[in-house]
Write an enzyme that holds these catalytic residues in place. Structure first.
Site, mmCIF file in Angstrom:
data_model
loop_
_atom_site.group_PDB
_atom_site.id
_atom_site.type_symbol
_atom_site.label_atom_id
_atom_site.label_comp_id
_atom_site.label_asym_id
_atom_site.label_seq_id
_atom_site.Cartn_x
_atom_site.Cartn_y
_atom_site.Cartn_z
ATOM 1 N N ARG A 133 7.326 -15.599 17.664
ATOM 2 C CA ARG A 133 6.600 -16.644 18.390
ATOM 3 C C ARG A 133 7.387 -17.952 18.442
ATOM 4 O O ARG A 133 7.222 -18.729 19.385
ATOM 5 C CB ARG A 133 5.227 -16.848 17.753
ATOM 6 C CG ARG A 133 4.295 -15.676 18.022
ATOM 7 C CD ARG A 133 2.920 -15.843 17.417
ATOM 8 N NE ARG A 133 2.040 -14.763 17.852
ATOM 9 C CZ ARG A 133 0.791 -14.613 17.457
ATOM 10 N NH1 ARG A 133 0.249 -15.477 16.610
ATOM 11 N NH2 ARG A 133 0.055 -13.612 17.902
ATOM 12 N N LYS A 186 -14.186 2.020 20.463
ATOM 13 C CA LYS A 186 -15.572 1.890 20.898
ATOM 14 C C LYS A 186 -15.724 1.399 22.332
ATOM 15 O O LYS A 186 -15.054 0.476 22.758
ATOM 16 C CB LYS A 186 -16.312 0.919 19.965
ATOM 17 C CG LYS A 186 -16.424 1.409 18.523
ATOM 18 C CD LYS A 186 -17.179 0.406 17.669
ATOM 19 C CE LYS A 186 -17.374 0.921 16.253
ATOM 20 N NZ LYS A 186 -18.132 -0.052 15.428
ATOM 21 N N GLY A 217 -3.418 -6.096 20.539
ATOM 22 C CA GLY A 217 -2.784 -5.809 19.258
ATOM 23 C C GLY A 217 -2.422 -4.354 19.029
ATOM 24 O O GLY A 217 -1.274 -4.023 18.717
ATOM 25 N N GLY A 249 -6.655 -11.563 22.166
ATOM 26 C CA GLY A 249 -7.955 -11.909 22.754
ATOM 27 C C GLY A 249 -7.860 -12.485 24.143
ATOM 28 O O GLY A 249 -8.679 -12.174 25.016
#
Length: 398
Positions: free
Chosen positions: A37, A198, A356, A379
């Site tokens: 990063r 899920k 991820g 996210g």
């Protein structure tokens, strides 16, 4: 959408650029364990240095929840940042107030300063306008180079962008261009791969994608829920049986929207998720033992998926096809990833991936460098795929 980039920023010499970066890096024993990063921020920092600007870097680390937590200081980032930048980096003990003001005043043109963790102030995550104004008073322009934090409406990602001339940094620009190529204005046909455990955690994603894609392949544990909803025997597999009606509704909507759903036609099963366990490949409809768990997609499913990639011009991928962390249940994910990478390398497929587990799976397959673009934003990438507005990007709207 159109957004302002540093191409639009003129006469930067002597001006102070407040640059929001993602330095939420992995740490081990108080040291930076991975400088990926830090390196991602270099093109923006160097461009501003070359233009003669002063650069004040804004970043968060971990979750101090508005408290000054010494173990969450950004100070340990200074030395490794100096190493990758090849230039001195100063540090200020706060991101606002006298420490920050004096440190910026003492910078030479082209100098770089890292300000202390913005999340040491509760006002950061509250997007408090007074705090945003204190940040804005430090500089002349704002550059957001942290796409990974763009889904947060925080003071350093959204509030500040409303108070100064605001631009996308080079890393942010690359991310937005890749995402636009994948879903905004893609070359068609477009295929999506969505995996993971899920349906409930990716419901918004699935509902958005069936209206935008030509084909959608569903893998991982969530595929079991769809198979169960179709009436197939799934043995003791992980599945959200209470989501069966939702899965059927998504299948109906996909048909209505003309999106072809690709579900497994054969599966790899075993009694336990452990290396070396005896695994069997079954065609859909063949009986499973009560303790059989579906842990990967089978070779026929992979062949069908790779053929669909060959018939597509754009691929967007989020989530593995099986329990890739435990061989042999990585076979489908690795085979699909290698095929996508080969097509991307040959220039016949725009292959964009993110999230991820996806990044970990592509690294496991050894193909990350060959994909067109791999987002590490987590996210923010997922919310963008869900069709949700990202406050940090919206604030850069030209």
């Amino acid at each position: 959408m159109t957004y302002r980039t540093l191409d639009n920023a003129k006469d930067l010499a002597g001006k102070t650029a407040l640059v929001r970066v993602d330095f939420n890096v992995p740490m081990e024993g108080g040291r930076v364990a991975d400088d990926t990063r830090l390196k991602a921020a270099l093109p923006t920092i160097q461009r501003l240095r070359d233009a003669g600007a002063k650069i004040a870097l804004l970043a968060h680390f971990d979750r101090p929840k508005g408290q000054r937590v010494p173990s969450m200081s950004l100070r340990p980032v200074v030395a490794p940042l100096e190493t990758v930048l090849g230039a001195p980096v100063r540090f200020a003990d706060d991101c606002i107030g006298p420490d920050a003001v004096h440190a910026i005043r003492d910078l030479d043109a082209g100098g770089v300063l890292l300000l202390e963790n913005v999340r040491f102030h509760a006002a950061e995550e509250a997007n408090d306008p007074v705090f945003a104004r204190k940040l804005a008073d430090l500089g002349d322009l704002y550059v957001n180079d942290a796409f990974s934090a763009a889904h947060r409406a925080h003071a350093s990602t959204e509030g500040l962008a409303r108070l100064l001339p605001a631009y996308a940094g080079e890393s942010m620009r690359r991310e937005l261009d890749a995402l636009d190529a994948a879903l905004g204005q893609p070359q068609r046909p477009v295929i999506g791969i969505v995996g993971g455990a899920k349906v409930s955690t990716k419901l918004d994603l699935l509902q958005n994608l069936v209206g935008k894609l030509d084909r959608l392949a569903i893998g991982g544990g969530m595929a079991n829920t769809f198979l169960f909803a179709q009436g197939h025997d799934i043995g003791g597999s992980l599945a959200e049986k209470d989501m069966a009606d939702t899965a059927r509704a998504i299948m109906t909507e996909a048909e209505k929207q003309g999106c072809e759903l690709l579900l497994p036609v054969d599966v790899v099963v075993a009694a336990a998720v452990s290396p070396g366990v005896q695994a069997r490949t079954l065609k859909l409809g063949e009986p499973l033992a009560a303790d059989d768990k579906i842990l990967d997609a089978g070779p026929q499913t992979v062949a069908r998926l790779t053929a669909a990639m060959d018939a597509s011009k754009t691929l967007i991928w989020n989530g593995p096809l099986g329990v890739f962390e435990v061989p042999p249940f990585d076979a489908a994910t690795v085979a699909a990833a290698e095929h996508a990478a080969d097509r991307a390398k040959a220039g016949s497929l725009i292959a964009v991936a993110g999230g991820g587990d996806t990044v970990a799976a592509l690294n496991h397959a050894g193909v990350t460098e060959d994909m067109t673009f791999v987002s590490t934003a987590g996210g923010a990438f997922l919310e963008w795929m869900e069709g949700k507005p990202l406050p940090g990007v919206e604030a850069l709207d030209a």
